[in-house]
Design a protein around this motif. Structure first.
Motif, mmCIF file in Angstrom:
data_model
loop_
_atom_site.group_PDB
_atom_site.id
_atom_site.type_symbol
_atom_site.label_atom_id
_atom_site.label_comp_id
_atom_site.label_asym_id
_atom_site.label_seq_id
_atom_site.Cartn_x
_atom_site.Cartn_y
_atom_site.Cartn_z
ATOM 1 N N GLY A 56 0.783 -1.221 0.000
ATOM 2 C CA GLY A 56 0.000 0.000 0.000
ATOM 3 C C GLY A 56 0.817 1.274 0.000
ATOM 4 O O GLY A 56 1.843 1.384 0.676
ATOM 5 N N LYS A 57 0.357 2.252 -0.802
ATOM 6 C CA LYS A 57 0.777 3.654 -0.763
ATOM 7 C C LYS A 57 2.271 3.875 -0.978
ATOM 8 O O LYS A 57 2.889 4.721 -0.324
ATOM 9 N N LEU A 58 2.848 3.133 -1.916
ATOM 10 C CA LEU A 58 4.237 3.392 -2.325
ATOM 11 C C LEU A 58 4.177 4.314 -3.547
ATOM 12 O O LEU A 58 4.283 3.875 -4.691
ATOM 13 N N ASP A 59 3.973 5.602 -3.289
ATOM 14 C CA ASP A 59 3.655 6.550 -4.360
ATOM 15 C C ASP A 59 4.745 6.669 -5.414
ATOM 16 O O ASP A 59 4.458 6.960 -6.578
ATOM 17 N N ALA A 60 6.008 6.465 -5.033
ATOM 18 C CA ALA A 60 7.111 6.666 -5.985
ATOM 19 C C ALA A 60 7.516 5.384 -6.704
ATOM 20 O O ALA A 60 8.428 5.395 -7.524
#
Length: 681
Positions: free
Chosen positions: A363-367
């Motif tokens: 979850g939420k590893l934006d890069a």
């Protein structure tokens, strides 16, 4: 003999389900999940509600448009199935998935029209070195014999297609299968486990013949088995299973199992073959060249969910992964895992940690991007290099409401993250937002997602063609700007020699001023005025391949200025260019079209219909049964070329283009273009 494969590969497995469009992949996924108890019953794809791609776009078009991940358990072991889209327009979706899978199940059917698409899939598996089984689906509808079907399909595969089962028929209807390794018959029951039976007497001769063919294929890689066959010694059953496993893992054979996924037939035997024969994550690590770093993950897909944010679905290649840990990617990006999930279609089961071989969503590893290799701590080299094919279809997008400009950009960026084969750019010349992809359906689905998922009303149209104009003859023209309105006036006077230049020269400005008739400080202003005019010539398009020389002029010590000389230059160009015999130029592209050889004639017939010129065609290097057709074609005619090509080639042709030259365009087509440009202006 008997020990080539070693022990059965235990532990979590990742299995890609691939195959041509409408071959039954999602139906097979449903059947596998129902048989393993992951879902209460098998749902019909046509009725919706499946674990497979059940997006509004998939339902609307009756086809998968993105991969679906579903983890289940079978006989105490974890298996993640990945249902991949079958259309060539969404084929790139499978590349990062296959890289991290242990094995692929190729779903095919006895339909020669889908042979070219099957060939593309098998070639991709060959290039990536992925072991595969072939599940011959819809066997209950087959009219031809199964061995005749294999002869039809064999040219699509570089490895031998080897029957592990043959159909059991009664009164011409397939009622079950005969397992050639177990020498046992299975009577199908709809959505239930098959009943084990003895091989009927009238089928024994056919079974013996088919089994011997299987053993001969295995003996090509086992000298001991070859000796036994030559000496007519019956090989031990465990040795046969050992050879089946070893040859599959080595990529020496493609075992073929049969069934009817819609009825759940043949599914249990397929599950058992996967459990017993498929390689594990250790073999996948070796195929990718992983050096033993732990923990190590490979990102297979990116999703943006409505409530959970960004999810990066990854295979744990080595070590343990826990929620809340920091990861570093091969691209240099990093981030902290905020949520760890097991996937069952759109459903997510939250985990605290997970082990080697599992396929999970981070979850939420934006890069982090699809295709990245991840490690906890320290740098990591990429294990996979994604190579999207060249785009073959483009569209210009515009939000119906100006307030949605920013929303459109943000939505497109998320869609590009989910689908790296989709690209977007802002055309600086036209101001258009351009998206590029792999077919009309690919971009239609993109627009539908923008409108449905991100609530942006979109207008789409064909992008503007970058027409240019040039001149055919030279003139000398005076441009004089004089204005008096109290106080200082404006005065600029230039004499311009305007001439055509060779094609591809662009623009050239010179001056031959002598005696200071135009002061040096105003010469750059003259050039600026000329350049400004050339942005839209007498036909309304940017002007190219023109040379302008400042030959003479005059000035006023008080009233001359930079602006006055710029205006004088514009006036001179406006009057002079109209007398230079202006002509429209259109971009011509060199096109290479890749097509199956039996449809080359259809392809070559399409090119002249689009004002194209055939340069020739030849066999496609390294592709048996395929040709490459080379042609020159106006960019304006490329538009929906791929739609006609795919229609003529069972959906598999593609092409690449590159700019070649600008060519003069006259006549009715040129008149229509200039009239349209005049109305737009």
């Amino acid at each position: 003999m008997g020990k080539r494969a070693g022990e059965r590969r235990k532990g979590p497995k990742c299995v890609a389900i691939v195959g041509p469009f409408a071959s039954g992949k999602t139906t097979l996924l449903e059947a596998l999940l129902a048989r393993t108890g992951a879902i209460p019953r098998q749902n019909a794809v046509s009725a919706g509600g499946t674990v497979g791609d059940n997006s509004p776009e998939a339902r609307a078009h009756q086809m998968s448009v993105e991969a679906t991940f579903a983890t289940t358990e079978f006989m105490g072991e974890s298996i993640t199935f990945v249902d991949c889209p079958g259309s060539i327009e969404f084929a790139f979706e499978t590349q990062p998935i296959l890289a991290a899978c242990d094995i692929a199940i190729v779903v095919a059917e006895p339909d020669e029209k889908k042979f070219p698409a099957l060939q593309l899939i098998m070639r991709q598996l060959d290039e990536m070195g992925v072991p595969r089984m072939l599940f011959l689906n819809k066997i209950d509808r087959a009219s031809a014999g199964v061995r005749d079907t294999l002869k039809l399909l064999q040219p699509a595969s570089t490895t031998p297609l080897m029957l592990r089962q043959i159909p059991l028929r009664q009164d011409g209807i397939v009622v079950g299968s005969i397992d050639l390794a177990l020498e046992r018959a299975y009577i199908y029951r709809e959505h239930a486990e098959s009943t084990i039976a003895d091989i009927p007497d009238d089928e024994k001769a056919r079974e013996i013949e088919a089994r011997f063919s299987m053993l001969e294929a295995l003996a090509d890689h086992d000298d001991g088995l070859m000796e036994q066959l030559l000496e007519e010694i019956e090989p031990p059953r465990d040795a046969i299973f050992d050879d089946l496993s070893a040859d599959l893992r080595d990529g020496a054979i493609t075992p073929v199992l049969i069934g009817a996924a819609e009825k759940g037939n043949g599914v249990l035997r397929l599950l058992k073959a996967i459990r017993h024969d498929a390689p594990d994550v250790e073999a996948t690590r070796a195929r990718l060249g992983a050096d033993g770093d732990k923990p190590l993950m490979q990102v297979m897909k990116t999703l943006h969910t409505a409530h959970g944010g960004k999810l990066s679905i990854a295979r744990v290649l080595a070590g343990q992964v826990a929620d809340g840990k920091e990861v570093t990617s091969s691209s240099g990006a990093s981030g902290k895992v905020s949520g760890l999930y097991q996937m069952l279609g759109k459903d997510q089961n939250k985990l605290a940690s997970t082990g080697e071989g599992e396929t999970v969503a981070l979850g939420k590893l934006d890069a982090i991007a699809t295709g990245d290799t991840l490690k906890m701590g320290g740098s990591v080299a990429p294990l996979v290099t994604l190579q999207p094919p060249s785009p073959v279809y483009v569209a210009a997008l515009r939000p119906r409401e100006r307030k949605d400009d920013v929303k459109l950009s943000a939505g497109l960026q998320k869609l590009v993250q989910e689908d790296p084969s989709l690209s977007m750019e802002q055309n600086q010349e036209t101001g258009e937002t351009i998206i590029s992809g792999h077919g009309e359906m690919h971009l239609r689905v993109t627009v539908e997602r923008l409108e449905g998922k991100y609530q942006i009303a979109i207008d789409s149209h064909a992008p503007q063609v970058p027409y240019r104009e040039t001149i055919r003859k030279s003139v000398t023209q005076r441009g004089r700007h004089k204005k008096q309105s109290g106080g200082h006036g404006q005065f600029g006077d230039v004499v311009l020699d305007i001439k055509p230049l060779p094609r591809g020269s662009g623009f050239e400005f010179t001056d031959t001023i002598t005696g200071g008739v135009v002061p040096k400080q105003y010469i750059p202003s003259v050039e600026a005025g000329v350049r400004d005019y050339l942005r839209a010539g007498p036909l309304g398009f940017p002007v190219v391949d023109v040379g302008v020389n400042l030959a003479d002029g005059s000035y006023h010590t008080v009233d001359s200025s930079d602006m006055a000389f710029q205006q004088a230059a514009r006036l001179g160009m406006k009057e002079g260019m109209a007398a230079c015999s202006p002509v429209l130029l259109e971009p011509i592209l060199r096109v290479e079209i890749y097509t199956p050889s039996d449809t080359t004639a259809k392809v070559t017939a399409l090119v002249p219909q689009r004002r194209g010129q055939i340069l020739g065609f030849d066999g496609r290097p390294g592709w048996d049964g395929w040709d490459v057709v080379e042609a020159m074609m106006p960019q304006a005619e490329i538009g929906n070329l791929i739609v006609e090509l795919r229609s003529a080639t069972a959906g598999v042709a593609t092409y690449v283009t590159r700019f070649d030259h600008m060519a003069e365009l006259t006549g009715r087509i040129a008149d229509d273009i200039m009239n349209a440009q005049g109305k737009a202006a």
